[in-house]
Design a protein around this motif. Structure first.
Motif, PDB file in Angstrom:
ATOM      1  N   GLU A  93       0.866  -0.938   0.186  1.00 55.16           N
ATOM      2  CA  GLU A  93       0.351   0.124   0.069  1.00 55.16           C
ATOM      3  C   GLU A  93       0.961   1.270   0.130  1.00 55.16           C
ATOM      4  OE1 GLU A  93      -0.251  -2.552   1.980  1.00 55.16           O
ATOM      5  OE2 GLU A  93      -0.440  -2.109   3.870  1.00 55.16           O
ATOM      6  N   ASP A  94       1.786   1.220  -0.253  1.00 54.57           N
ATOM      7  CA  ASP A  94       2.739   2.300   0.477  1.00 54.57           C
ATOM      8  C   ASP A  94       3.675   2.293  -1.340  1.00 54.57           C
ATOM      9  OD1 ASP A  94       2.659   2.432   2.749  1.00 54.57           O
ATOM     10  OD2 ASP A  94       4.451   1.178   3.386  1.00 54.57           O
ATOM     11  N   VAL A  95       3.219   1.407  -1.843  1.00 56.61           N
ATOM     12  CA  VAL A  95       3.883   1.638  -3.817  1.00 56.61           C
ATOM     13  C   VAL A  95       2.673   2.909  -4.347  1.00 56.61           C
ATOM     14  CG1 VAL A  95       3.817   0.528  -6.265  1.00 56.61           C
ATOM     15  CG2 VAL A  95       4.555  -0.289  -3.835  1.00 56.61           C
ATOM     16  N   ARG A  96       3.403   3.406  -4.624  1.00 54.82           N
ATOM     17  CA  ARG A  96       2.359   4.808  -5.810  1.00 54.82           C
ATOM     18  C   ARG A  96       3.333   5.376  -6.872  1.00 54.82           C
ATOM     19  NH1 ARG A  96      -1.927   7.129  -3.435  1.00 54.82           N
ATOM     20  NH2 ARG A  96      -1.345   7.359  -1.402  1.00 54.82           N
ATOM     21  N   ALA A  97       3.637   4.173  -7.466  1.00 58.07           N
ATOM     22  CA  ALA A  97       4.130   3.993  -8.849  1.00 58.07           C
ATOM     23  C   ALA A  97       3.891   4.760  -9.697  1.00 58.07           C
ATOM     24  CB  ALA A  97       4.271   3.373  -9.745  1.00 58.07           C
ATOM     25  N   GLU A  98       5.028   5.096 -10.537  1.00 55.06           N
ATOM     26  CA  GLU A  98       5.045   6.436 -11.775  1.00 55.06           C
ATOM     27  C   GLU A  98       3.572   6.328 -12.601  1.00 55.06           C
ATOM     28  OE1 GLU A  98       8.657   5.469 -14.184  1.00 55.06           O
ATOM     29  OE2 GLU A  98       9.790   6.279 -12.608  1.00 55.06           O
ATOM     30  N   SER A  99       2.849   4.862 -12.784  1.00 52.85           N
ATOM     31  CA  SER A  99       2.258   4.576 -13.954  1.00 52.85           C
ATOM     32  C   SER A  99       0.823   5.990 -12.515  1.00 52.85           C
ATOM     33  CB  SER A  99       1.970   3.659 -14.039  1.00 52.85           C
ATOM     34  OG  SER A  99       1.443   2.561 -12.964  1.00 52.85           O
ATOM     35  N   PHE A 100       1.178   5.460 -11.620  1.00 52.01           N
ATOM     36  CA  PHE A 100       0.169   6.241 -11.238  1.00 52.01           C
ATOM     37  C   PHE A 100      -0.321   8.027 -11.362  1.00 52.01           C
ATOM     38  CE2 PHE A 100      -1.515   9.100  -7.252  1.00 52.01           C
ATOM     39  CZ  PHE A 100      -2.608   8.702  -7.047  1.00 52.01           C
ATOM     40  N   TYR A 101       0.239   8.896 -11.979  1.00 53.54           N
ATOM     41  CA  TYR A 101       0.628   9.793 -12.292  1.00 53.54           C
ATOM     42  C   TYR A 101       0.342  10.771 -13.938  1.00 53.54           C
ATOM     43  CZ  TYR A 101       2.752  10.355  -7.474  1.00 53.54           C
ATOM     44  OH  TYR A 101       3.247  10.195  -6.308  1.00 53.54           O
TER      45      TYR A 101
ATOM     46  N   THR B  80       8.526  16.060 -15.459  1.00 51.53           N
ATOM     47  CA  THR B  80       6.711  16.086 -15.110  1.00 51.53           C
ATOM     48  C   THR B  80       5.793  14.766 -14.499  1.00 51.53           C
ATOM     49  OG1 THR B  80       7.557  15.620 -18.017  1.00 51.53           O
ATOM     50  CG2 THR B  80       5.272  16.522 -17.127  1.00 51.53           C
ATOM     51  N   THR B  81       6.415  13.657 -13.908  1.00 51.49           N
ATOM     52  CA  THR B  81       6.098  12.954 -13.343  1.00 51.49           C
ATOM     53  C   THR B  81       6.209  13.353 -11.715  1.00 51.49           C
ATOM     54  OG1 THR B  81       6.736  11.236 -14.611  1.00 51.49           O
ATOM     55  CG2 THR B  81       6.486  10.681 -12.374  1.00 51.49           C
ATOM     56  N   ASP B  82       7.524  14.178 -11.455  1.00 53.62           N
ATOM     57  CA  ASP B  82       7.538  14.210 -10.728  1.00 53.62           C
ATOM     58  C   ASP B  82       7.494  15.106  -9.573  1.00 53.62           C
ATOM     59  OD1 ASP B  82       9.868  12.504  -9.520  1.00 53.62           O
ATOM     60  OD2 ASP B  82      11.527  13.593 -10.431  1.00 53.62           O
ATOM     61  N   LEU B  83       6.710  16.403 -11.086  1.00 52.94           N
ATOM     62  CA  LEU B  83       5.973  17.307 -10.817  1.00 52.94           C
ATOM     63  C   LEU B  83       4.723  17.296 -10.346  1.00 52.94           C
ATOM     64  CD1 LEU B  83       7.069  20.070 -13.447  1.00 52.94           C
ATOM     65  CD2 LEU B  83       7.310  20.338 -11.091  1.00 52.94           C
ATOM     66  N   ALA B  84       3.966  16.390 -11.539  1.00 58.38           N
ATOM     67  CA  ALA B  84       2.691  15.495 -10.364  1.00 58.38           C
ATOM     68  C   ALA B  84       2.924  14.943  -8.945  1.00 58.38           C
ATOM     69  CB  ALA B  84       2.392  14.447 -12.185  1.00 58.38           C
ATOM     70  N   ALA B  85       3.671  14.805  -8.973  1.00 59.80           N
ATOM     71  CA  ALA B  85       3.826  13.953  -7.577  1.00 59.80           C
ATOM     72  C   ALA B  85       4.241  14.564  -6.471  1.00 59.80           C
ATOM     73  CB  ALA B  85       5.332  12.894  -7.266  1.00 59.80           C
ATOM     74  N   LEU B  86       4.426  15.670  -6.583  1.00 57.50           N
ATOM     75  CA  LEU B  86       4.792  16.904  -5.415  1.00 57.50           C
ATOM     76  C   LEU B  86       3.534  17.443  -5.890  1.00 57.50           C
ATOM     77  CD1 LEU B  86       8.269  18.732  -6.710  1.00 57.50           C
ATOM     78  CD2 LEU B  86       7.464  17.581  -4.077  1.00 57.50           C
ATOM     79  N   ASN B  87       2.741  17.677  -6.540  1.00 57.49           N
ATOM     80  CA  ASN B  87       1.242  18.390  -7.130  1.00 57.49           C
ATOM     81  C   ASN B  87       0.117  17.181  -5.711  1.00 57.49           C
ATOM     82  OD1 ASN B  87      -1.036  20.553  -7.658  1.00 57.49           O
ATOM     83  ND2 ASN B  87      -1.353  18.771  -8.321  1.00 57.49           N
ATOM     84  N   PHE B  88       0.045  16.368  -6.166  1.00 56.15           N
ATOM     85  CA  PHE B  88      -0.606  15.642  -5.557  1.00 56.15           C
ATOM     86  C   PHE B  88      -0.160  14.846  -3.465  1.00 56.15           C
ATOM     87  CE2 PHE B  88      -1.316  10.088  -3.783  1.00 56.15           C
ATOM     88  CZ  PHE B  88      -2.193  10.412  -3.902  1.00 56.15           C
ATOM     89  N   ARG B  89       0.588  15.267  -3.567  1.00 56.35           N
ATOM     90  CA  ARG B  89       1.637  15.410  -1.594  1.00 56.35           C
ATOM     91  C   ARG B  89       1.148  16.726  -1.314  1.00 56.35           C
ATOM     92  NH1 ARG B  89       7.559  11.894  -3.191  1.00 56.35           N
ATOM     93  NH2 ARG B  89       6.057   9.928  -3.736  1.00 56.35           N
ATOM     94  N   ASP B  90       1.000  16.970  -2.169  1.00 54.39           N
ATOM     95  CA  ASP B  90       0.315  18.882  -1.380  1.00 54.39           C
ATOM     96  C   ASP B  90      -1.048  18.663  -1.453  1.00 54.39           C
ATOM     97  OD1 ASP B  90       1.018  21.407  -0.505  1.00 54.39           O
ATOM     98  OD2 ASP B  90      -0.881  21.522  -2.083  1.00 54.39           O
ATOM     99  N   LYS B  91      -1.293  18.502  -2.654  1.00 56.42           N
ATOM    100  CA  LYS B  91      -3.049  19.046  -2.502  1.00 56.42           C
ATOM    101  C   LYS B  91      -3.388  16.687  -2.158  1.00 56.42           C
ATOM    102  CE  LYS B  91      -2.790  22.592  -5.272  1.00 56.42           C
ATOM    103  NZ  LYS B  91      -1.404  22.825  -4.824  1.00 56.42           N
TER     104      LYS B  91
END
Length: 566
Positions: A252-260, A308-319
């Motif tokens: 459940e800790d896995v949040r893969a690249e594909s997720f974004y 791009t993926t890292d930006l999406a991940a940052l956005n997700f982690r914030d929002k």
RNA sequence: GCGCUUGUGGCUCAAUUGGAUAGAGCAUCAGACUUCGGAUCUGAGGGUUAGAGGUUCGAGUCCUCUCAGGCGUACCA
């Protein structure tokens, strides 16, 4: 026990009473025993501001320091240092108070934060190699530590499961047949190599592989199914390693690249809207500052990149995750990348201004010649192989010393071998490169896990020998007991510092110092001998017990098991 | 080329973020056993912190230059 902040308060009061203003009061450890236990060095700065003689000011402050409780003695030394000695009775009371405490005197943080710790991040196309060791265990230690101190930790395993190589891999998987593949999937390196061979030798296969990349991205059911079964197999390998490493990362800790993946177009849209990115040579780029080379967020063929993926991940982690602090435990060589991505994310409002973004960089593991760690034929060293080797070596070492049953020996070898590798890695300040040396790791000498384990086993041995109830108060009877009691109380300050700076080696250094002091205490002050009176015996047993508890807790935070007997 | 980063006894690493005489462990040499586990402890030698300037009460740490490594530098992650 937060000793330093307690001392700060006392000094602050003294300064106020002496009519001196100071912004921040920093207490540091004394550099030598003759300088006391702690020191306050701020007077020199204050003297400069006030344009007065530092020694004069120090004397003024000294007069107002409360020496009726925690502090036994203060003294002005050198150009204006204030040296502080703690009171023996106070140390005795404080250590006695935490004897029954499962947290060994460590409180929780006043303002808990929600912290995302991004670590491990293996690539699904390959077997985990030595490069993943550091991220996995440094990240895991940080996560455990923050949790222990009261923060809310969200572990994120950002696995690499997306990209062109997966087309080739699933085409190969399909060719083998989903049932007959299990054997070859046991070793991903072999699987990858064979897939590559097929890719190079057959035009049909290569076309199919390229076709599959597009198909996965567009959600083709057949391809996605193959892809998923491949990811499952690969993740299974990782989980075995986590299990062996005692790393607390779950599915459940896995949040893969594909997720974004489906959020990436939105990232580009936002960057365009805010005027942060521009089109250059057909690619969507962000130019930061005076840099001539841009950060590419979208390729000219429309594909996205890791920024791009890292930006999406940052956005997700914030929002979505609403993090207050986000820690990336990733190789130090990616420092620029993260610096850039963090800047862009804040500029674009993908992350609130108040969120702390930290790249927890670490150095590379080198071989004995100081070159990047490789196998003899130049390949990457698989992490499982390295860990298995450590267990084998540990077994040999233990066998030489004591007789154990075969099962006991295997269990011991596992926790000691793995623990030694972890401890050695964590004990080096994380940003520097380090030389991997298994013999040194599995040595009993110096700052190694076995030295700690030995001290712990010795303490347990004393308690077994005593074989009766341990009760009564701790008394601080001499200089060595003073040092030991003080070390025990420093545990909380150590953990706080380690958490703030994300430096596991702060903890190992502390444990080593603690154990060194304990060993001296052990040599000097007999515990169970007949000529020791009952109250002293109990006090010393209590000190030993508490030392054992702190060692155990410290190693536990590092993800290392203690053993009662070696 | 530009950018980032590292340089600490023979070796492997520290140094509380600008504090006092730069600390440990290996290795070397010399000691301590009627052992609460000697897998330990005590001591000695070994340093111009790569080099040269500068900033100040004070520099391994900050600034400049030089030397020597490593890494990154337009569509891999």
């Amino acid at each position: 026990m937060k000793i330093k902040s307690e001392l700060s308060k006392i000094i602050e009061t003294a300064l106020t009473n002496a009519n001196i203003n100071a912004d921040e009061i920093v207490i540091s450890d004394a550099t030598k025993p003759e300088f006391g236990d702690y020191q306050y060095n701020g007077v020199m700065k204050l003297a400069k501001q006030l344009k007065k003689n530092p020694r004069e000011i120090a004397s003024m402050v000294l007069e107002h320091i409360d020496t009726t409780g925690m502090i036994a003695k203060v003294e002005v030394a050198g150009p204006g240092f204030i040296n502080i000695w703690l009171n023996d009775d106070w140390l005795a009371t404080q250590t006695t108070a935490i004897l029954e405490d499962s947290r060994v005197g460590v409180g929780k943080v006043e303002k808990p934060q929600r912290v995302v710790v991004d670590y491990s991040g293996p690539n699904m196309a390959k077997q985990m190699h030595v490069g993943h060791l550091r991220s996995s265990i440094i990240g895991d230690t940080l996560a455990t530590l923050l949790e222990f101190l009261g923060d809310e930790v969200i572990r994120q395993n950002h696995i690499g499961d997306w990209g062109t190589q997966f087309g080739m891999l699933i085409a190969h998987l399909e060719e083998l047949g989903t049932d007959g593949n299990t054997q070859e999937l046991k070793d991903l390196e072999v699987f990858y190599k064979n897939a590559k061979v097929r890719f190079d030798e057959s035009e049909d296969f290569a076309n199919k592989a390229r076709d599959y990349v597009v198909k996965i991205q567009s959600g083709d059911e057949h391809c996605l199914k193959l892809w998923q079964s491949f990811i499952d197999a690969s993740l299974g390998h990782c989980e075995e390693v986590y299990e062996q490493l005692n790393v607390n990362l779950k599915k459940e800790d896995v949040r893969a690249e594909s997720f974004y993946n489906d959020q990436l177009p939105q990232v580009i849209e936002t960057l365009k809207e805010k005027g942060i990115s521009t089109n250059s040579n057909g690619a969507e780029c962000v130019f930061l500052g005076d840099d001539e080379t841009p950060i590419i967020v979208q390729k000219s063929d429309g594909g996205f990149l890791y920024a791009t993926t890292d930006l999406a991940a940052l956005n997700f982690r914030d929002k979505e995750l609403k993090a207050d602090r986000i820690c990336y435990v990733v190789d130090a060589r990616q420092a620029q990348h993260f610096k850039q991505v963090f800047t862009i994310a804040k500029q674009a409002g993908m992350v609130r201004e108040t969120v702390a973004l930290e790249h927890i960089g670490f150095g590379t593991m080198m071989d004995k010649g100081g070159k990047p760690f490789k196998t003899r034929d130049g390949g990457t060293v698989k992490l499982v192989d390295l860990l298995n080797e450590a267990v084998v070596r540990a077994k040999e070492t233990i066998k030489e010393r004591e007789a154990h049953s075969e099962e006991a020996l295997d269990a011991l070898a596992k926790s000691i071998g793995i623990g030694a590798v972890k401890y050695a890695d964590l004990s080096i300040s994380r940003e520097s490169n380090y030389i991997f040396n298994l013999e040194k790791m599995i040595s009993f000498e110096g700052n190694t896990s076995l030295y700690m384990q030995y001290a712990y086993a010795r303490i347990q041995s004393i308690l077994r020998k005593h074989n009766a109830e341990v009760s009564g108060e701790i008394m601080v009877g001499d200089a060595i007991e003073h040092r030991l009691a003080l070390m025990l109380l420093k545990f909380e300050d150590t953990l706080s510092k380690s958490a703030k700076e994300a430096t596991p080696h702060t903890i190992t250094t502390y444990l080593y110092d603690l154990v060194t002091v304990f060993m001296k205490f052990y040599e000097l002050n007999p515990i169970l001998r007949d000529d020791v009176d009952e109250a002293t015996k109990m006090s010393r047993l209590q000190l030993a017990t508490l030392t054992g508890n702190v060692i155990k807790k410290g190693l536990e935070i590092l993800g290392i098991d203690v053993v009662d007997k070696i």
